[in-house]
Design a protein around this motif. Sequence first.
Motif, PDB file in Angstrom:
ATOM      1  N   LEU A 153      -7.717   4.710  -3.166  1.00  0.00           N
ATOM      2  CA  LEU A 153      -8.824   5.031  -2.263  1.00  0.00           C
ATOM      3  C   LEU A 153      -8.629   6.437  -1.697  1.00  0.00           C
ATOM      4  N   LEU A 154      -9.513   7.350  -2.086  1.00  0.00           N
ATOM      5  CA  LEU A 154      -9.481   8.709  -1.527  1.00  0.00           C
ATOM      6  C   LEU A 154      -9.918   8.650  -0.068  1.00  0.00           C
ATOM      7  N   VAL A 155      -9.166   9.312   0.804  1.00  0.00           N
ATOM      8  CA  VAL A 155      -9.499   9.359   2.239  1.00  0.00           C
ATOM      9  C   VAL A 155      -9.401  10.828   2.634  1.00  0.00           C
ATOM     10  N   ASP A 156     -10.426  11.587   2.283  1.00  0.00           N
ATOM     11  CA  ASP A 156     -10.298  13.055   2.330  1.00  0.00           C
ATOM     12  C   ASP A 156     -11.519  13.770   2.916  1.00  0.00           C
ATOM     13  N   GLY A 157     -12.409  13.035   3.572  1.00  0.00           N
ATOM     14  CA  GLY A 157     -13.605  13.680   4.127  1.00  0.00           C
ATOM     15  C   GLY A 157     -14.516  14.268   3.061  1.00  0.00           C
ATOM     16  N   GLY A 158     -14.277  13.897   1.791  1.00  0.00           N
ATOM     17  CA  GLY A 158     -15.121  14.382   0.696  1.00  0.00           C
ATOM     18  C   GLY A 158     -14.598  15.634   0.013  1.00  0.00           C
ATOM     19  N   MET A 159     -13.371  16.050   0.380  1.00  0.00           N
ATOM     20  CA  MET A 159     -12.834  17.317  -0.168  1.00  0.00           C
ATOM     21  C   MET A 159     -12.752  17.322  -1.694  1.00  0.00           C
ATOM     22  N   VAL A 198       0.870  -1.185   0.000  1.00  0.00           N
ATOM     23  CA  VAL A 198       0.000   0.000   0.000  1.00  0.00           C
ATOM     24  C   VAL A 198       0.904   1.232   0.000  1.00  0.00           C
ATOM     25  N   ALA A 199       0.685   2.135  -0.951  1.00  0.00           N
ATOM     26  CA  ALA A 199       1.478   3.357  -1.010  1.00  0.00           C
ATOM     27  C   ALA A 199       0.613   4.545  -0.595  1.00  0.00           C
ATOM     28  N   VAL A 200       1.215   5.450   0.161  1.00  0.00           N
ATOM     29  CA  VAL A 200       0.507   6.664   0.543  1.00  0.00           C
ATOM     30  C   VAL A 200       0.750   7.702  -0.552  1.00  0.00           C
ATOM     31  N   SER A 201      -0.223   7.812  -1.435  1.00  0.00           N
ATOM     32  CA  SER A 201      -0.208   8.830  -2.486  1.00  0.00           C
ATOM     33  C   SER A 201      -0.857  10.072  -1.892  1.00  0.00           C
ATOM     34  N   SER A 202      -1.802  10.681  -2.587  1.00  0.00           N
ATOM     35  CA  SER A 202      -2.443  11.901  -2.063  1.00  0.00           C
ATOM     36  C   SER A 202      -3.570  12.338  -2.984  1.00  0.00           C
ATOM     37  N   ILE A 203      -4.495  13.094  -2.429  1.00  0.00           N
ATOM     38  CA  ILE A 203      -5.455  13.843  -3.254  1.00  0.00           C
ATOM     39  C   ILE A 203      -4.669  14.693  -4.275  1.00  0.00           C
ATOM     40  N   SER A 204      -3.431  15.035  -3.905  1.00  0.00           N
ATOM     41  CA  SER A 204      -2.577  15.850  -4.775  1.00  0.00           C
ATOM     42  C   SER A 204      -2.096  15.094  -6.008  1.00  0.00           C
ATOM     43  N   ALA A 205      -2.400  13.815  -6.113  1.00  0.00           N
ATOM     44  CA  ALA A 205      -2.145  13.100  -7.370  1.00  0.00           C
ATOM     45  C   ALA A 205      -3.189  13.497  -8.412  1.00  0.00           C
ATOM     46  N   LEU A 206      -4.307  14.058  -7.943  1.00  0.00           N
ATOM     47  CA  LEU A 206      -5.448  14.345  -8.821  1.00  0.00           C
ATOM     48  C   LEU A 206      -5.656  15.825  -9.068  1.00  0.00           C
TER      49      LEU A 206
END
Length: 254
Positions: free
Chosen positions: A243-249, A139-147
């Motif tokens: 998997l986005l884990v962002d509270g819906g941001m 599992v890699a920790v990417s980011s919403i910042s990939a999108l």
Amino acid sequence: MLLQGKTVLITGASAGIGRATAVAAARHGADVALNYLGDPAGAESAVREIEAMGRRALALPGDVAEPATATAFVEAATEALGRVDVFVNNAGICPFHAFLDMPTEVLERTLRVNLHGAFHMVQAAANQMVRQGGGGAIVAVSSISALVGGEFQTHYTPTKAGVHSLMQSAAIALGRHGIRCNSVMPGTILTDINKEDLGREDGKRAAMEARIPLGRLGEPEDLAGPILFLASDLARYVTGAALLVDGGMFVNLQ
Ligand SMILES: NC(=O)C1=CN([C@@H]2O[C@H](COP(=O)(O)OP(=O)(O)OC[C@H]3O[C@@H](n4cnc5c(N)ncnc54)[C@H](O)[C@@H]3O)[C@@H](O)[C@H]2O)C=CC1
Ligand SMILES: C[C@H](O)[C@@H]1OC(=O)[C@H](O)[C@@H]1O
């Protein structure tokens, strides 16, 4: 217990998301090897917390930007704990900086830690999983910042897109070995990486909070569950996913 009897390796595990994930993995029955850089107190306190749960843990210092760190970490963890069932690529930096005068050394350090480090670590962990047999999960920790972009993250967001892409390609390369590869994409999580940025006097923190449908910034523990899910057999048919884990941001356009 999602990871009973498994061995989990995590990079950047002395603080923040990595530390929370290491402790949660132990709570779910795993022995844990923690890589860290420059924070022995944080790493040792995580080891003590894990050992207090009756699990084995060891902390190994090393800069993930150095390719040799990857093989050294995997070898030492395997020798101490016996095998590698789960690898979590978490270590990362985000030195916020404007684009037009970005120093080359800031760009290169960010690429080396976040992307090259991920490549070498994932490769070393995957080789150990293939050698021992029986599959595994990465599992890699990417980011919403990939999108989505960031004005002061022009050096950082490409590394997070790269980590996500690495998981997609590795999922293909490693599927025949029973090794699943996925990424999580955190939104904005309160950790040391953004303490200064969110403390800005122009209201950055309030602006970020206002974008989040669940009404709050994330905490490191908010990532532990999704990471452990992807690492566990509950996700046995999930590979190449994010998997986005962002509270819906991310979905909150208007
Ligand atoms: N906090 C956030 O809002 C978000 C964080 N992320 C990602 O989550 C990951 C973890 O970051 P956080 O927990 O937020 O930050 P953090 O600063 O609390 O933790 C980062 C960890 O990585 C370690 N580290 C840094 N450079 C290293 C190196 N060269 N070698 C080995 N370890 C190194 C640090 O010592 C620390 O343990 C990073 O990859 C970051 O990009 C992704 C999206 C959002
Ligand atoms: C460091 C940032 O605050 C954090 O990291 C990311 O990947 C996202 O851009 C978050 O906002």
